[in-house]
Design a protein around this motif. Structure first.
Motif, PDB file in Angstrom:
ATOM      1  N   THR A  52      -7.569  -6.362  -3.284  1.00  0.00           N
ATOM      2  CA  THR A  52      -7.625  -5.591  -4.090  1.00  0.00           C
ATOM      3  C   THR A  52      -6.092  -4.559  -4.385  1.00  0.00           C
ATOM      4  O   THR A  52      -5.724  -5.069  -4.016  1.00  0.00           O
ATOM      5  N   ALA A 111      -4.102  -3.012  -7.375  1.00  0.00           N
ATOM      6  CA  ALA A 111      -3.836  -2.067  -8.345  1.00  0.00           C
ATOM      7  C   ALA A 111      -2.745  -1.730  -9.491  1.00  0.00           C
ATOM      8  O   ALA A 111      -1.860  -2.313  -9.093  1.00  0.00           O
ATOM      9  N   LEU A 126      -7.841   7.532  -5.946  1.00  0.00           N
ATOM     10  CA  LEU A 126      -8.436   6.869  -5.611  1.00  0.00           C
ATOM     11  C   LEU A 126      -9.247   6.878  -4.612  1.00  0.00           C
ATOM     12  O   LEU A 126     -10.792   4.792  -5.134  1.00  0.00           O
ATOM     13  N   HIS A 167       0.513  -1.247   0.048  1.00  0.00           N
ATOM     14  CA  HIS A 167       0.316  -0.315  -0.192  1.00  0.00           C
ATOM     15  C   HIS A 167       0.786   1.003   0.089  1.00  0.00           C
ATOM     16  O   HIS A 167       0.692   1.832  -1.043  1.00  0.00           O
ATOM     17  N   TYR A 189      -3.872  -3.320  -2.506  1.00  0.00           N
ATOM     18  CA  TYR A 189      -3.953  -2.424  -2.898  1.00  0.00           C
ATOM     19  C   TYR A 189      -4.517  -2.221  -1.347  1.00  0.00           C
ATOM     20  O   TYR A 189      -4.357  -1.419   0.328  1.00  0.00           O
ATOM     21  N   LEU A 203      -5.103   4.650 -12.830  1.00  0.00           N
ATOM     22  CA  LEU A 203      -5.039   3.960 -11.989  1.00  0.00           C
ATOM     23  C   LEU A 203      -6.456   2.806 -12.019  1.00  0.00           C
ATOM     24  O   LEU A 203      -7.460   2.976 -11.992  1.00  0.00           O
ATOM     25  N   TRP A 216     -11.425   2.136 -13.119  1.00  0.00           N
ATOM     26  CA  TRP A 216     -10.058   2.999 -12.934  1.00  0.00           C
ATOM     27  C   TRP A 216     -10.604   4.256 -13.589  1.00  0.00           C
ATOM     28  O   TRP A 216     -11.899   4.484 -13.577  1.00  0.00           O
ATOM     29  N   LEU A 259       2.719   1.905  -3.321  1.00  0.00           N
ATOM     30  CA  LEU A 259       1.541   2.276  -4.291  1.00  0.00           C
ATOM     31  C   LEU A 259       0.867   3.606  -4.328  1.00  0.00           C
ATOM     32  O   LEU A 259       1.081   4.201  -5.790  1.00  0.00           O
ATOM     33  N   LYS A 269     -12.151   3.910  -6.899  1.00  0.00           N
ATOM     34  CA  LYS A 269     -13.034   3.014  -6.383  1.00  0.00           C
ATOM     35  C   LYS A 269     -13.790   1.633  -6.660  1.00  0.00           C
ATOM     36  O   LYS A 269     -14.848   2.028  -7.075  1.00  0.00           O
ATOM     37  N   ARG A 273     -10.624  -6.245  -8.228  1.00  0.00           N
ATOM     38  CA  ARG A 273     -10.694  -6.366  -6.854  1.00  0.00           C
ATOM     39  C   ARG A 273     -11.203  -7.974  -6.842  1.00  0.00           C
ATOM     40  O   ARG A 273     -11.542  -8.801  -7.828  1.00  0.00           O
ATOM     41  N   LEU A 294      -8.210  -0.671 -10.892  1.00  0.00           N
ATOM     42  CA  LEU A 294      -8.445  -1.378  -9.348  1.00  0.00           C
ATOM     43  C   LEU A 294      -8.882  -2.471  -9.611  1.00  0.00           C
ATOM     44  O   LEU A 294     -10.163  -2.712 -10.428  1.00  0.00           O
TER      45      LEU A 294
END
Length: 120
Positions: free
Chosen positions: A68, A70, A111, A12, A64, A35, A98, A15, A115, A39, A37
């Protein structure tokens, strides 16, 4: 944590640093940063390795949060859709969100926009 012991990927803290540096480069060089993400409900380690092996070497793939991952991708034009599509090929069951920035925003805002909603 600089490196995640489970996946072997940057953690984290690393990142956040890499995303912050990418946003600075985007702002000063006139480029973009996306970015993505990712999951993962099952097979986090396998997906982590697939992303690291299947994406460009200059992309940052990191853990992340608990489930999750990233990806930070810098590019000259366009948006994060090609990166997200490649991730879907590598991890078809993953939930992907993204966002792309020109660097004129904070790391926290990037971020927040990217999310991935937690499964209920």
């Amino acid at each position: 944590m600089l490196h995640d012991p489970l996946t072997g990927l940057p953690g984290h803290a690393l990142l956040l640093d890499r995303l912050d540096q990418a946003l600075i480069r985007a702002r000063t060089r006139g480029t973009l940063v996306s970015l993505v993400l990712v999951r993962v409900d099952d097979g986090l380690i396998d997906v982590a390795h697939a992303l690291r092996d299947g994406l460009r070497a200059d992309f940052t793939v990191a853990r992340y949060q608990d489930r999750t991952l990233a990806v930070v991708a810098e590019h000259a034009f366009g948006d994060g859709e090609p990166v997200a599509e490649r991730i879907k090929e590598l991890a078809p069951k993953a939930h992907i969100h993204w966002v792309t920035s020109d660097g004129d925003t904070t790391t926290d805002d990037v971020l927040a926009f990217a999310k991935v909603p937690e499964k209920g």
